[in-house]
Design an enzyme around this catalytic site. Structure first.
Site, PDB file in Angstrom:
ATOM      1  N   HIS A   1      27.102 -26.165   1.168  1.00 17.03           N
ATOM      2  CA  HIS A   1      27.200 -26.818  -0.134  1.00 17.03           C
ATOM      3  C   HIS A   1      27.059 -25.866  -1.314  1.00 17.03           C
ATOM      4  CE1 HIS A   1      22.860 -26.494   0.131  1.00 17.03           C
ATOM      5  NE2 HIS A   1      22.773 -26.787  -1.145  1.00 17.03           N
TER       6      HIS A   1
HETATM    7  C1  UD1 Z   1      21.368 -29.630  -5.441  1.00 15.34           C
HETATM    8  C2  UD1 Z   1      20.442 -28.456  -5.728  1.00 15.34           C
HETATM    9  C3  UD1 Z   1      20.447 -27.502  -4.530  1.00 15.34           C
HETATM   10  C4  UD1 Z   1      20.121 -28.243  -3.245  1.00 15.34           C
HETATM   11  C5  UD1 Z   1      21.100 -29.390  -3.098  1.00 15.34           C
HETATM   12  C6  UD1 Z   1      20.853 -30.180  -1.824  1.00 15.34           C
HETATM   13  C7  UD1 Z   1      20.300 -27.733  -8.069  1.00 15.34           C
HETATM   14  C8  UD1 Z   1      20.663 -26.663  -9.032  1.00 15.34           C
HETATM   15  N1  UD1 Z   1      20.877 -27.665  -6.883  1.00 15.34           N
HETATM   16  O1  UD1 Z   1      22.674 -29.120  -5.375  1.00 15.34           O
HETATM   17  O2  UD1 Z   1      19.467 -26.516  -4.733  1.00 15.34           O
HETATM   18  O3  UD1 Z   1      20.209 -27.354  -2.164  1.00 15.34           O
HETATM   19  O4  UD1 Z   1      20.964 -30.255  -4.233  1.00 15.34           O
HETATM   20  O5  UD1 Z   1      21.727 -31.218  -1.701  1.00 15.34           O
HETATM   21  O6  UD1 Z   1      19.509 -28.583  -8.399  1.00 15.34           O
HETATM   22  N2  UD1 Z   1      26.687 -36.004  -5.541  1.00 15.34           N
HETATM   23  C9  UD1 Z   1      26.953 -37.250  -5.069  1.00 15.34           C
HETATM   24  N3  UD1 Z   1      25.888 -38.046  -4.756  1.00 15.34           N
HETATM   25  C10 UD1 Z   1      24.612 -37.658  -4.906  1.00 15.34           C
HETATM   26  C11 UD1 Z   1      24.356 -36.372  -5.407  1.00 15.34           C
HETATM   27  C12 UD1 Z   1      25.391 -35.562  -5.716  1.00 15.34           C
HETATM   28  O7  UD1 Z   1      28.099 -37.626  -4.899  1.00 15.34           O
HETATM   29  O8  UD1 Z   1      23.699 -38.449  -4.593  1.00 15.34           O
HETATM   30  C13 UD1 Z   1      27.825 -35.110  -5.852  1.00 15.34           C
HETATM   31  C14 UD1 Z   1      28.250 -35.209  -7.292  1.00 15.34           C
HETATM   32  O9  UD1 Z   1      29.627 -35.071  -7.352  1.00 15.34           O
HETATM   33  C15 UD1 Z   1      27.593 -34.010  -7.911  1.00 15.34           C
HETATM   34  C16 UD1 Z   1      27.628 -33.019  -6.767  1.00 15.34           C
HETATM   35  O10 UD1 Z   1      27.455 -33.799  -5.595  1.00 15.34           O
HETATM   36  O11 UD1 Z   1      28.231 -33.553  -9.052  1.00 15.34           O
HETATM   37  C17 UD1 Z   1      26.552 -31.968  -6.854  1.00 15.34           C
HETATM   38  O12 UD1 Z   1      25.241 -32.571  -6.968  1.00 15.34           O
HETATM   39  P1  UD1 Z   1      24.063 -31.782  -7.747  1.00 15.34           P
HETATM   40  O13 UD1 Z   1      22.799 -32.516  -7.620  1.00 15.34           O
HETATM   41  O14 UD1 Z   1      24.511 -31.421  -9.106  1.00 15.34           O
HETATM   42  O15 UD1 Z   1      23.939 -30.419  -6.994  1.00 15.34           O
HETATM   43  P2  UD1 Z   1      23.931 -30.098  -5.426  1.00 15.34           P
HETATM   44  O16 UD1 Z   1      25.112 -29.258  -5.174  1.00 15.34           O
HETATM   45  O17 UD1 Z   1      23.700 -31.308  -4.600  1.00 15.34           O
END
Ligand code: UD1
Length: 389
Positions: A226
């Site tokens: 990821h």
């Molecule tokens: C975040 C953390 C990372 C951790 C990861 C575990 C930061 C900077 N990064 O990254 O350290 O390893 O979580 O998962 O905080 N999304 C969904 N549903 C959700 C959550 C996210 O669809 O419940 C999608 C959205 O399109 C979102 C993308 O995933 O934009 C990224 O989510 P985000 O929380 O911004 O960062 P992660 O890549 O998950």
């Protein structure tokens, strides 16, 4: 009787397995006479899908958050800014003695800044980890959080050294071990009895039911990806997918539990079809805690860019290829007695390491104080520090 008011914060999936033991340790503490802890759990809402959040609260028996800030997805500035604005109100209303943050996600950093600006004492669980890679958003979060923390709970001695090098005074550093392993120890028996076939069949992405027949033998590899460094650049991600689907998956079935951002990128870059059309690649939804732990226990090899999974592989002894150039968790690497090799995202390097690591077996290793009793040490230290302070 004195009361100590503590607010703890979670935001994203890797936080949940770190807060569960802390909450249990607070409850246990309150069974004794003496200082009482009035604890409130805040969920920033950074992760909000049921399978990224609610499923973990249920599986790990975490009480529902007292407050959910509902922040959701967005750019880093949006997430951090909106969390700070919403969290400030909570802090002003509850006026805690301590704010406890875990890990390195945006929620961790945002609430740390708010805590200090509101002049509340801050404790960081999982302090002192350093990848040295400022391209990682998590590294920025770690540096900010540790710089602001009054009490830094470290998972290993290498982290103590990192903090000392940065000038953190000795009385602020407390080596307590790895709190994730508290969760692993409590939950491993429950995971052990699950069936691999049932986990896979219950979580396959749509249209892949026919692939179940490739999962007949004992062997499989397990993949999670990821990190922006692996999945945000079409060329890099394309090469990884190519290696996995055309080469590595030929040896044994590859179980790929796919993070929402990774699925989005696979679809954007036109790689999704490649993943779902190869028989030996089984694309899965994000898994629950016990399900992923069970797959890890049985995997021949794990390929991952997740920090938590590296740590779990270390304790379970699962050979692990870490698809990153650096790690903030060197204690999990083979040179420190762990199960993991750093392979970056270069195809040749991954291929070489993959065939090499298959020759070795499982070698569980337990770094110092990864003993399942980290959370009680943390609660005790917080109480002690409060009566001193
Ligand atoms: C975040 C953390 C990372 C951790 C990861 C575990 C930061 C900077 N990064 O990254 O350290 O390893 O979580 O998962 O905080 N999304 C969904 N549903 C959700 C959550 C996210 O669809 O419940 C999608 C959205 O399109 C979102 C993308 O995933 O934009 C990224 O989510 P985000 O929380 O911004 O960062 P992660 O890549 O998950």
């Amino acid at each position: 009787m004195t009361t100590l008011k503590i607010v703890s914060v979670v935001g994203a999936r890797p936080n949940f397995m770190k807060i569960a033991p802390f909450i249990r340790a607070v409850e246990d503490w309150n069974k004794n006479d003496g200082v009482r802890i009035d604890h409130r759990l805040v969920h920033t809402g950074q992760h909000y899908d049921d399978n990224m959040s609610r499923a973990f609260f249920e599986a790990l028996v975490i009480p529902e958050a007292d407050i959910n800030l509902g922040i959701g997805s967005g750019t880093h500035a949006e997430q951090v800014g909106q969390t700070m604005i919403a969290f400030e109100k909570v802090v002003r209303q509850f006026q805690p003695d301590w704010i406890v943050v875990v890990g390195d996600v945006n929620a961790t950093c945002a609430c740390s800044i708010t805590a200090k600006k509101e002049r509340v004492r801050l404790a960081h669980i999982e302090a002192g980890l350093r990848s040295g890679d400022m391209d990682m958003p998590e590294e920025i979060n770690r540096l900010v959080t540790d710089r602001l923390s009054d009490l830094l709970f470290t998972p290993d001695r290498l982290s103590n050294d990192n903090l000392r090098r940065e000038g953190v005074s000795e009385e602020r550093i407390k080596f307590v071990g790895n709190i994730m392993i508290d969760t692993l120890e409590v939950q491993r028996e429950k995971a052990k009895i699950l069936s691999v076939a049932e986990i896979v069949s219950g979580n396959l992405k749509e249209g892949q039911d026919s692939k179940m027949n490739v999962l007949r033998g004992e062997k499989y590899s397990l993949l999670t990806l990821h990190r922006p460094s692996n999945v945000d650049d079409p060329q890099t991600f394309g090469e990884i997918v190519d290696l996995l689907t055309n080469e590595l998956a030929r040896d044994m079935p590859l179980l790929w539990t796919i993070h929402p951002r990774t699925e989005k990128q696979l679809k954007t870059f036109g790689l999704w079809i490649k993943v779902v059309s190869v028989d030996n690649v089984l694309a899965l939804n994000p898994l629950g805690y016990h399900e992923l732990l069970r797959l890890n226990m049985g995997a021949t090899v794990v390929l991952t860019d997740s920090g938590g999974l590296q740590e779990e592989c270390c304790v379970l002894g699962t050979p692990c290829l870490t698809l990153r150039r650096n790690t903030e968790r060197p204690v999990t690497l083979q040179e420190h007695g762990g199960a993991s090799i750093l392979v970056g995202n270069d195809r040749d390097q991954i291929r070489r390491a993959y065939y090499k690591i298959l020759q070795g077996g499982r070698t569980p290793s337990r770094p110092e104080l990864w003993d399942g009793r980290t959370a009680p040490r943390i609660v005790e230290a917080l109480v002690q520090k409060s009566s001193l302070g």
